[in-house]
Design an enzyme around this catalytic site. Sequence first.
Site, mmCIF file in Angstrom:
data_model
loop_
_atom_site.group_PDB
_atom_site.id
_atom_site.type_symbol
_atom_site.label_atom_id
_atom_site.label_comp_id
_atom_site.label_asym_id
_atom_site.label_seq_id
_atom_site.Cartn_x
_atom_site.Cartn_y
_atom_site.Cartn_z
ATOM 1 N N GLY A 82 34.303 -14.247 -40.595
ATOM 2 C CA GLY A 82 34.969 -14.652 -41.856
ATOM 3 C C GLY A 82 36.072 -14.135 -42.333
ATOM 4 N N GLY A 95 37.566 -7.711 -45.463
ATOM 5 C CA GLY A 95 36.849 -6.284 -45.903
ATOM 6 C C GLY A 95 36.159 -6.221 -47.126
ATOM 7 N N GLU A 103 35.135 -4.628 -37.813
ATOM 8 C CA GLU A 103 35.733 -5.910 -37.498
ATOM 9 C C GLU A 103 37.020 -5.906 -37.023
ATOM 10 O OE1 GLU A 103 33.498 -8.116 -41.620
ATOM 11 O OE2 GLU A 103 35.619 -7.138 -41.466
ATOM 12 N N LYS A 121 39.331 -20.176 -49.197
ATOM 13 C CA LYS A 121 39.754 -18.970 -48.585
ATOM 14 C C LYS A 121 41.322 -19.170 -48.195
ATOM 15 C CE LYS A 121 35.875 -16.802 -49.006
ATOM 16 N NZ LYS A 121 35.210 -16.362 -48.095
HETATM 17 C C1 5RP Z 1 33.555 -8.554 -44.488
HETATM 18 C C2 5RP Z 1 34.351 -9.479 -44.343
HETATM 19 C C3 5RP Z 1 34.212 -10.854 -44.463
HETATM 20 O O1 5RP Z 1 34.150 -11.642 -43.257
HETATM 21 C C4 5RP Z 1 34.566 -11.495 -45.947
HETATM 22 O O2 5RP Z 1 34.350 -10.638 -46.845
HETATM 23 C C5 5RP Z 1 34.209 -12.804 -45.974
HETATM 24 O O3 5RP Z 1 32.761 -12.782 -46.482
HETATM 25 P P1 5RP Z 1 31.897 -14.102 -46.779
HETATM 26 O O4 5RP Z 1 31.967 -14.884 -45.715
HETATM 27 O O5 5RP Z 1 30.720 -13.602 -47.403
HETATM 28 O O6 5RP Z 1 32.784 -14.897 -47.872
HETATM 29 O O7 5RP Z 1 35.580 -9.415 -44.112
HETATM 30 O O8 5RP Z 1 33.946 -7.296 -44.295
#
Ligand code: 5RP
Length: 237
Positions: A82, A95, A103, A121
């Site tokens: 994500g 992050g 990641e 996003k």
């Molecule tokens: C974790 C990340 C996630 O991909 C990012 O925070 C998005 O999170 P979500 O899918 O819960 O919206 O970078 O370190």
Amino acid sequence: MSSDAMKKRAAEAALEYIEENTVIGVGTGSTVNYFIDALSRIKHRLDGAVSSSEATTQRLKAHGIPVFDLNAVGPLPLYVDGADEVNAQLQLIKGGGGALTREKIIAAASELFVCIADQAKRVEVLGTFPLPVEVIPMARSHVGRELVKHGGQPVLREHCVTDNGNLILDVYNLAILEPATLEARLNNIVGIVTVGLFAQRPADVLLLGTADGKGVKVFGRDRAAHGQYAKNSPEDR
Ligand code: 5RP
């Protein structure tokens, strides 16, 4: 439609990028959790996964999906993760869940990086979401001062120790007009482990879950030019 429903749409679309009998990289977060749950339906076609966090490892194992050390199986054909923000070049801020270092390592070691996200996003300019930076604990104050020199306002993430035993500074007020340049500059600050900008190695494909009838919009790498990913790839829908 809720953002969770859009995340789920994007996550399920990523299944179509998985090739038989491979080990894939799996990111971290609520969108990825939907992906892992969907993955369990096709786990008999998968050799296993490399995980980007303890949380993801637990969820994969709970579904009976084998988890491997990257050193034992890399490079990987596919990484699914994500993002907190994504721009038109598929450069990312990541992050928010604190897993940015692993990641970034898995993204670097993967041939195809498929980013899954809900439509909220997608941004024009990265930086409204505070930029996560993982730091060695003894360097926290030094790194903070250096980040201020770059125009940011770093805030220590409370009650957060990363899987690597480090701290996170969330950096506010950065309008990131040149993401790859800023990433390179911040990478040079001693004490920073990882900058949550994924610009030098952006995503290759973005699957954006939307609220409209199409469900998922596909952006990025020309699938026709990459035959092995073309045959089962989702169309815009
Ligand atoms: C974790 C990340 C996630 O991909 C990012 O925070 C998005 O999170 P979500 O899918 O819960 O919206 O970078 O370190």
